[in-house]
Design an enzyme around this catalytic site. Structure first.
Site, PDB file in Angstrom:
ATOM      1  N   ASP A   4      28.794 -58.196 -36.953  1.00 38.26           N
ATOM      2  CA  ASP A   4      29.577 -58.498 -38.164  1.00 38.26           C
ATOM      3  C   ASP A   4      29.588 -57.327 -39.139  1.00 38.26           C
ATOM      4  O   ASP A   4      30.299 -57.360 -40.133  1.00 38.26           O
ATOM      5  CB  ASP A   4      28.991 -59.724 -38.895  1.00 38.26           C
ATOM      6  CG  ASP A   4      29.204 -60.993 -38.112  1.00 38.26           C
ATOM      7  OD1 ASP A   4      30.202 -61.070 -37.380  1.00 38.26           O
ATOM      8  OD2 ASP A   4      28.363 -61.905 -38.217  1.00 38.26           O
ATOM      9  N   ASP A  40      26.183 -62.829 -39.943  1.00 39.56           N
ATOM     10  CA  ASP A  40      24.748 -62.757 -39.702  1.00 39.56           C
ATOM     11  C   ASP A  40      24.422 -61.825 -38.550  1.00 39.56           C
ATOM     12  O   ASP A  40      23.344 -61.303 -38.458  1.00 39.56           O
ATOM     13  CB  ASP A  40      24.168 -64.154 -39.430  1.00 39.56           C
ATOM     14  CG  ASP A  40      24.956 -64.871 -38.348  1.00 39.56           C
ATOM     15  OD1 ASP A  40      25.861 -64.255 -37.765  1.00 39.56           O
ATOM     16  OD2 ASP A  40      24.679 -66.052 -38.098  1.00 39.56           O
ATOM     17  N   ASP A  57      31.386 -67.807 -41.517  1.00 36.24           N
ATOM     18  CA  ASP A  57      30.905 -68.175 -40.188  1.00 36.24           C
ATOM     19  C   ASP A  57      30.718 -69.675 -40.160  1.00 36.24           C
ATOM     20  O   ASP A  57      30.608 -70.293 -41.207  1.00 36.24           O
ATOM     21  CB  ASP A  57      29.520 -67.558 -39.959  1.00 36.24           C
ATOM     22  CG  ASP A  57      29.656 -66.171 -39.397  1.00 36.24           C
ATOM     23  OD1 ASP A  57      30.787 -65.795 -39.115  1.00 36.24           O
ATOM     24  OD2 ASP A  57      28.649 -65.488 -39.244  1.00 36.24           O
TER      25      ASP A  57
END
EC number: 7.2.2.10
Length: 1212
Positions: free
Chosen positions: A794, A790, A469
């Site tokens: 996901d 997070d 990310d």
């Protein structure tokens, strides 16, 4: 589930209830029966019995807005009446249970039986003493009386050493279990929840929540207790962990207000009053029912899972129920996961067995079989030799009174056989893996990696790709607004509030203050002079920071319109990419504030505020200009652009709020804000390390493509001038999906090798990318992918990845549940540490293997040949057990706890099909084995002449230990000790002492073993069959041992390229590389394609002869083109090659030399000339049948297992 089934659990609660119901307005049972209702039933029941939620709060003596007062006495009283929010964990196995489990080992059982027989026989004296004289006595004279009395010692000594081994094993298991418990409680403490107490929002550990608490729930939470919704915005819950229904359930106070523990909040936010905790909550009830069923299950699982148990993470280690019990009400691992675990056991899921464990299990089984064979042959030879010698050559009759003595001989032979087996079976392997992993996990805690699944640690060492990310992982996640565009002016820094029109300013401030989660705040800094503390959603914090920079305050506005007065909230989710809040104005009309990704919100705007705060028309042409002049320049500086807008509705008639498309349209833009999220200072360096280590870092983000590209350049993920792809989700999907919208692996393979940045991606894109990379077959190694995440969305990608990293600070509970490792500091550089530890585990296991196999080979050969030639093993049973203890238990401790060094990151990942034993290791094992055998056989056959002592060969049955054999045993142990130092290096390094003092465990074990050896030799006497040695002989033994170090240097000088035959050693055959389940998956995918291809294949083969010459030419061209590039795997057939030469070339990945190829000059040449790793046995069949004369290794249709040509050959 009625109350009947549980009534017995609660009989004791019942007594308390009568006394305490006075204290509160409702008892445990009432609340429990309330929580069993769903939907409208629940609403009706609430109204009838409690007059709604407010009434319930009154009875529970709590305020829906201010929460509990938080007085300690009150909290204790609530815990006493309603229980704590804990589910008591299952009792850990006691030490005795572990001892019992260790005793189940087959080889140990065989040894115990043999020892007992030997003991029994040593106490049995045949009645005719005189007859005994004439009985056969192998070689040598008859035993003396004194020695006959000592016959029991060997049996007793074997039993004693078995006890030692068992205790050591049990102790290791016990400490491992203890570590798991510690880890588990650590994970438990990590989980906190937002609760309102005394009108303050505080974070509490989940276990501290009591009935009556007002909990704030938001997107991504895992609910820690049962409760009733007081007020909710757009709340959707995933209740699949309890109901198995995967659809998200909408919750609202007047339709379905029941929230259950262990369910996940997928969207929205709200507040609930806690009504049941711990064993009384819905999840708790399920556990307590399961509690009864766990015992039987365990018995079954023990049988099946004994082997794997050691390596599984605790959560998997105990059957599902207990696993969940260790975590405060995280029922995602709950009811359902029991089923899943069982299925997993059957199907063997991806995460069940790691690459390393697969390789090790296979190796252990192979060695075990070889050992069994050797020991059987040893016993047979000994027995035959004895029988032929006595009854055939010496023509002795079988006398009945001699039977016990014969039996005693046979038992002795049997014991020798068993000891050969004991030494051969590497029971230290699983131990070494476990020790190494447990040690690493403990140390990784210090490096901010909280490992939830043990094998993830080792898989990480093989990682070839990391999909990370951006926000919070690569950047600091401290958002600050630095630029803005409002009133037709682009401000490069935040303007003075005086420069803006008051109307515009008011709209902006109100919009930001109200249209953001009320849990998001900016608090004064902890330390003076520090930065203000950002709490909640960081992007919203950046916007609130803008309000403060404009010298205004958001709190009074929020106080004016508290959260429950917000009319309707459309919360942020990954499909909307925006958040909107509707409020009712005093004149009965409505106003909606909206904010979100600028290009998305601007599309919905048809007005924009000018410099005096009046809306003017905003045409598509203006939008394009705005994007070019404002948004792109901001994004290219790495800023995140957020657009703030609003819209007014008339209150009569009231709009249909559920029709989102028409509501979220015709907006008026207020301003565009550029928010900066600086790159973490340590990230560029960490990414450089990854790239050096052969790991590709890809950035997957929801941000704008220009922002993403700018950040990627700052991080060093992409370097200007390189050939790479930066695309957004839309383009990505266009490239990888066919006309029907299905993802095609072939299209995927054209995209992922160059892809570095995927922007504006949805969670499904992330999952598709991860799956595509993992399933890809174009590189010669299957990619091992790590993913960070997070958000709740996901989850699927984290689960699909080989290793999932969840963020410890910013991560939602759902993401943590799905992950394997939690990054406690949310920092990318911690991932690099995890790679280092993972590689270290792999290397530690290899070091141990190198050491272990040398000892195995030597000990087995010595025992075997010794037994065959001299009728007696030079190394006695007890001595073998001691050697076994040194090499299995101690060595695994010593070698498995080597700390990692930076040099681990200077090499490429091993990959999945790299043999466990590299050619360098094979060279070392064989080299040292030869050295040790030469020395030991020299000592065995001419040792008595060299040292001028009595020969130990041909000693009678219970003769005293000889000095000769003691020297052999001592030298053997000394050589192992010094070879243990050699084993510290497995890549052919010269300096084996490098960094030895950084590992105190290693040093203490080497010295400890040495000291023990002195004690055994000098004072071991009869049990260890040792005769004390004088100093001179000791010096000789140590000197011969030191020879190992010198010999190690000699071996290091032999180049691997000279030892061609070692290449294949230890390689798994091509078929076995894939764990079975992987192979099956792939086959399914190939089958359909193959069927199609087969029809045309025969025709193709006729044409092949003609094409063949062309292929030769093309090959010549390719081999020059691929100098230094890996030859791409011809993917499905010649069709591909002939039609897409350009595509093949662009996809080829650079050749990554495996370690051992680097020290091998001929490696590159061999790449093109040698036969493929599985030379096809049926080539000649084809050659004769269809006139095909293609050199398999060079032809474009080289039979890679995936190609139809291969399957055709095998089917022919």
């Amino acid at each position: 589930m009625g109350d009947m089934s549980n009534s017995d659990f609660y009989a004791k609660n019942q007594r308390n209830e009568d006394n305490h119901a006075a204290g509160f307005g409702c008892s445990v049972m009432e609340l429990r029966s309330l929580m069993e209702l769903r939907g409208t039933e629940a609403v009706v029941k609430l109204q009838e019995d409690y007059t709604g939620v407010e009434g319930l709060c009154k009875r529970l003596k709590t305020s829906p807005t201010e929460g509990l007062a938080g007085a300690q006495t009150d909290l204790d009283k609530r815990r006493e009446i309603y229980g704590k929010n804990l589910i008591p964990p299952k009792k850990p196995k006691t030490f005795l249970q572990l001892v019992w489990e260790a005793l189940q080992d087959v080889t140990l059982i065989i040894l115990e039986i043999a020892a007992l027989i030997s003991l029994g026989l040593s106490f049995y004296h045949p009645p005719g003493e005189s007859g005994g004289e004439s009985c056969a006595t192998g070689k040598g004279g008859v035993e003396d009386e004194g020695e006959a009395d000592a016959g029991w010692i060997e049996g007793a000594a074997i039993l004693l050493s078995v006890v030692c081994v068992v205790l050591v094993t049990a102790f290791n298991d016990w400490s491992k279990e203890k570590q798991f418990r510690g880890l588990q409680s650590r994970i438990e403490q990590e989980q906190k929840f937002q609760v309102v107490r005394g009108s303050q929002v505080i974070q509490l550990p989940v276990s501290d929540i009591v009935v009556g608490d007002i909990a704030q729930i938001k997107y991504g939470d895992l609910l820690p207790a049962d409760g009733v919704l007081i007020q909710g915005n757009d709340l959707k819950i995933d209740e699949s962990s309890l109901t198995g229904e995967s659809d998200h359930v909408k919750k609202c106070a007047d339709m379905d207000p029941m929230l259950l523990s262990g369910t996940h909040v997928m969207e929205g936010s709200g507040r609930m009053v806690v009504t049941a905790v711990g064993v009384n909550s819905q999840t708790g009830i399920i556990f307590t029912l399961l509690g009864a069923g766990t015992e039987e299950e365990e018995k079954i699982e023990k049988k099946g899972g004994a082997v794997e148990d050691g390596h599984q993470n605790a959560v998997k280690k105990q059957d599902g129920a207990a696993a969940m019990e260790m975590q405060p009400l995280k029922s995602a691992e709950g009811g359902e996961s029991d089923e899943k675990e069982k299925k997993k056991r059957v199907h063997g899921s991806k995460k069940e067995k790691s690459v390393l464990q697969g390789k090790l299990t296979k190796l252990a089984v192979q060695i075990g079989k070889a050992g069994l064979l050797m020991s059987a042959i040893t016993v047979i030879i000994l027995v035959l030799y004895f029988a032929i010698d006595n009854f055939v050559l010496q023509k002795q009759p079988w006398m009945p009174e001699c039977t016990p003595i014969y039996v005693q001989y046979f038992v002795k032979f049997f014991i020798i056989g068993v000891t050969v087996l004991v030494v051969a079976v590497p029971e230290g392997l699983p131990l070494a893996v476990t020790i190494s992993l447990a040690y690493s996990v403990k140390k990784m805690m210090k490096d901010n990696n909280l490992v939830r699944h043990l094998d993830a640690c080792e898989t990480m060492g093989n990682a070839t790709a990391i999909c990370s990310d951006k926000t919070g992982t690569l950047t600091t996640n401290r958002m600050t607004a630095v630029q803005c565009y409002m009133g037709d002016v682009h401000y490069r820094e935040i303007p003075d509030p005086g420069a803006l029109s008051p109307k515009l300013l008011d709209l902006l401030v109100n919009s930001i203050s109200l249209n953001s989660a009320y849990t998001t705040k900016i608090l004064p800094p902890d330390k003076e002079g520090g930065l203000p503390k950002q709490v909640g959603n960081k992007t919203e914090c950046g916007l609130l920071g803008l309000v403060l920079d404009l010298k205004r305050d958001y709190q009074p506005i929020r106080n004016q319109i508290p959260e429950e007065k917000l009319y309707k909230v459309y919360t942020f989710n990954s499909s909307r990419k925006s958040m909107s809040t509707v409020i009712k104005l005093s004149d009965g009309n409505f106003r909606m504030y909206s904010k979100g990704a600028s290009e998305i919100v601007l599309k919905k705007c048809n007005h924009i505020l000018n410099e005096v705060g009046e809306p003017r028309v905003f045409r598509p042409r203006d939008k394009d200009e705005m994007v070019k002049k404002v948004i792109e320049p901001m994004a290219c500086e790495g800023l995140r652009t957020i657009c703030v807008a609003y819209r007014d509705f008339s209150g009569d008639p009231e709009p249909n709020w559920d029709d989102e498309t028409s509501i979220l349209n015709n907006l008026t833009a207020i301003c565009v804000v550029g928010i900066e999220d600086p790159v973490r200072p340590e990230v560029p360096d960490a990414i450089l390390k990854c790239q050096r280590a052969g790991i590709t870092v890809r950035m997957v983000t929801g941000d704008n493509i220009n922002t993403a590209r700018a950040i990627a350049i700052k991080c060093g993920i992409i370097h200007p001038g390189e050939d790479f792809l930066c695309i957004d989700g839309k383009e990505f999907n266009r490239r990888i999906r066919n006309e029907k919208g299905e993802v095609e692996q072939e299209r995927m393979d054209k995209v992922w090798p160059k892809l570095r940045v995927l922007a504006r991606s949805s969670p499904t894109d992330k999952h598709t990318l991860v799956k595509g990379i993992i399933d890809s077959t174009i590189a010669d190694q299957r990619q091992v992918v790590a993913v960070t995440g997070d958000g709740t969305n996901d989850g699927p990608a984290l689960k699909k990845a080989d290793v999932g990293f969840a963020m410890g600070i910013a991560g939602t509970d759902v993401a943590k549940e799905a992950s394997d490792i939690i990054l406690t500091d949310d920092n990318f550089s911690s991932i690099v540490k995890a790679v280092m530890w993972g590689r270290n585990v792999y290397d530690s296991i290899s070091k141990f293997l190198q050491f272990q196999l040398t000892v195995n080979v030597v000990a087995v050969i010595v025992a075997f040949t010794g037994a065959c030639i001299t009728q007696d093993s030079p190394l006695k049973a007890v001595q073998m057990l001691w050697v076994n203890l040194i090499m299995d238990t101690f060595a695994s401790l010593a070698l498995a706890t080597e700390p990692p060094t930076e040099s681990l990151l200077m090499r490429k990942p091993y990959g999945r099909n790299k043999p466990l034993i590299s050619s360098t290791m094979t060279k070392n094992i064989l080299g040292h084995g030869v050295f040790q055998l030469i020395i030991i056989f020299t000592l065995l056959f001419v040792g008595e002449k060299i040292f001028d002592i009595d020969s130990g060969r041909d000693a009678p049955l219970n003769s005293p230990p000889s000095e000769h054999y003691t020297i052999i045993f001592n030298t053997f142990v000394m050589m192992q000790l010094f070879n243990e130092i050699n084993a510290r290096k497995i890549h052919g390094e010269r300096n084996v002492f490098d960094g030895i003092f950084r590992n105190p465990i290693f040093c203490s074990i080497v010295f400890g073993t040495f000291a023990m050896q002195i004690v055994i030799v000098q004072f071991g006497g009869k049990p260890f069959s040792c005769q004390p040695l004088n100093l001179e002989k000791w010096m000789w033994c140590v000197f011969l041992g030191l020879g190992e170090l010198v010999w190690g240097q000699v071996i290091a000088t032999i180049p691997n390229s000279r030892l061609r035959f070692l290449r294949r050693a230890g390689q798994l055959t091509r078929k076995d590389e894939l764990p079975e389940e992987d192979a099956n998956e792939d086959n399914e995918e190939i089958d359909h394609a193959e069927r199609e291809l087969r029809r045309g294949q025969i025709l193709w083969f006729r044409g092949l002869n003609r094409i063949q010459t062309q292929i030769r030419v093309v090959n010549a061209f390719r081999s020059s083109l691929y100098e230094g590039l890996e030859k791409p795997d011809p993917r499905s057939s010649i069709h591909n090659f002939m039609t897409h030469p350009e595509f093949r070339i662009e996809d080829s990945t650079p050749n990554i030399p495996l370690i051992d190829d680097t020290d091998d000059d001929s490696a590159r040449r061999r790449k093109y000339s040698s036969q493929p790793s599985s030379p096809n046995k049926n080539n000649n069949a084809i050659d004769s049948g269809i006139n095909l004369t293609i050199d398999t290794s060079r032809s474009a249709a080289s039979s890679s297992p995936a190609s139809p040509l291969h399957s055709l050959e095998t089917s022919l």
